[in-house]
Design a protein around this motif. Structure first.
Motif, PDB file in Angstrom:
ATOM      1  N   SER A  94       0.779  -1.257   0.019  1.00 48.97           N
ATOM      2  CA  SER A  94       0.018   0.222   0.016  1.00 48.97           C
ATOM      3  C   SER A  94       0.981   1.420   0.114  1.00 48.97           C
ATOM      4  O   SER A  94       0.385   2.273  -0.503  1.00 48.97           O
ATOM      5  CB  SER A  94      -1.033   0.084   1.343  1.00 48.97           C
ATOM      6  N   LYS A  95       2.199   1.051   0.266  1.00 48.00           N
ATOM      7  CA  LYS A  95       2.961   2.122   0.606  1.00 48.00           C
ATOM      8  C   LYS A  95       4.009   2.226  -0.656  1.00 48.00           C
ATOM      9  O   LYS A  95       4.787   3.331  -0.782  1.00 48.00           O
ATOM     10  CB  LYS A  95       3.586   2.438   1.796  1.00 48.00           C
ATOM     11  N   ARG A  96       3.979   1.436  -1.397  1.00 51.60           N
ATOM     12  CA  ARG A  96       5.133   1.266  -2.449  1.00 51.60           C
ATOM     13  C   ARG A  96       5.013   2.311  -3.408  1.00 51.60           C
ATOM     14  O   ARG A  96       5.993   3.041  -3.980  1.00 51.60           O
ATOM     15  CB  ARG A  96       5.135   0.092  -3.247  1.00 51.60           C
ATOM     16  N   GLN A  97       3.713   2.873  -3.690  1.00 54.39           N
ATOM     17  CA  GLN A  97       3.591   4.037  -4.522  1.00 54.39           C
ATOM     18  C   GLN A  97       4.088   5.112  -4.262  1.00 54.39           C
ATOM     19  O   GLN A  97       4.163   6.342  -4.981  1.00 54.39           O
ATOM     20  CB  GLN A  97       2.165   4.086  -5.013  1.00 54.39           C
ATOM     21  N   ASP A  98       4.324   5.365  -2.890  1.00 54.26           N
ATOM     22  CA  ASP A  98       4.903   6.637  -2.273  1.00 54.26           C
ATOM     23  C   ASP A  98       6.368   6.890  -2.431  1.00 54.26           C
ATOM     24  O   ASP A  98       6.975   7.873  -2.050  1.00 54.26           O
ATOM     25  CB  ASP A  98       4.269   6.904  -0.826  1.00 54.26           C
TER      26      ASP A  98
END
Length: 231
Positions: free
Chosen positions: A99-103
């Protein structure tokens, strides 16, 4: 991971003293030479060694020992462990939730801009990325470079403030003193900011002169009666 016998020589001492196993059987089980086992039996190689009961440690069963005592050709086998210890994982890049890889690109851009002293390996450790991605963001060749926004990786939850401060301090030590022209263009660690704030507070407290304050109050009191006479 292959099972291994705990304290082979101490186990051999116990087997020599408490069983009728042959030297060859004990040597094979404890991974020793038969002459070493013979020396233990003669008291030449077991001085100061306390026997270790392999039954009590769960590495050998009483039935296995009985079968080996009845058959000299029988080879002792380690019992299956009751508790399996997981193998230690190889140290690799920090795991980042899906869920945080796009950040991560936004966090990399923030680190590149605010902490240019950080090496690619340090950024990789902080946010769990690859050196090729860092190079693409540095060179503005990333596929989404036009839409990237610098964002603090601590705020995004990709790393802790402690980890970030540690990497910044280590990079600063390796880089040496910062030129005067670069002051203000690079963020310092949170620890340095907090210590600077405390120094400012302390210096502000020292500037207060008690004598000057009381002298001003005394002069104000002397002026009050004169004002009353004029009225």
């Amino acid at each position: 991971m292959a099972q291994q016998l705990l304290m082979p020589k101490a186990t051999a001492v116990w087997l020599v003293d408490n069983t009728a196993l042959s030297f060859d059987q004990i040597a094979q089980f404890c991974k020793l030479h038969p002459l070493e086992v013979k020396a233990i039996a003669d008291g030449e190689a077991s001085q100061g060694i306390k026997g270790l009961d392999p039954i009590g440690t769960g590495q050998l069963s009483r039935e296995e020992i009985t079968a080996a005592e009845a058959n000299p050709e029988h080879r002792l086998k380690l019992s299956d462990p009751k508790v399996h210890v997981p193998e230690s994982k190889r140290k690799g890049p920090r795991y980042t939730p899906v869920s945080k890889r796009q950040d991560r690109p936004n966090a990399i851009l923030w680190l590149v801009r605010n902490h240019p002293e950080l090496k690619d390996a340090q950024i990789s450790r902080l946010v769990g990325t690859t050196k090729s991605t860092i190079e693409q963001i540095r060179g503005r060749t990333h596929w989404n470079a036009a839409n990237l926004t610098p964002m603090d990786p601590v705020t995004l939850g990709l790393c802790t403030q402690i980890d970030l401060d540690f990497e910044v301090e280590r990079a600063s030590k390796n880089r040496g003193a910062v030129p005067e022209a670069d002051h203000g263009s690079v963020l310092v660690s949170a620890r340095e900011t907090e210590s600077a704030d405390r120094r400012d507070e302390d210096s502000g407290e020292k500037e207060i002169d008690a004598d000057a304050v009381f002298a001003k109050l005394s002069s104000m009191k002397r002026m009050e009666p004169e004002d009353d006479d004029d009225n």
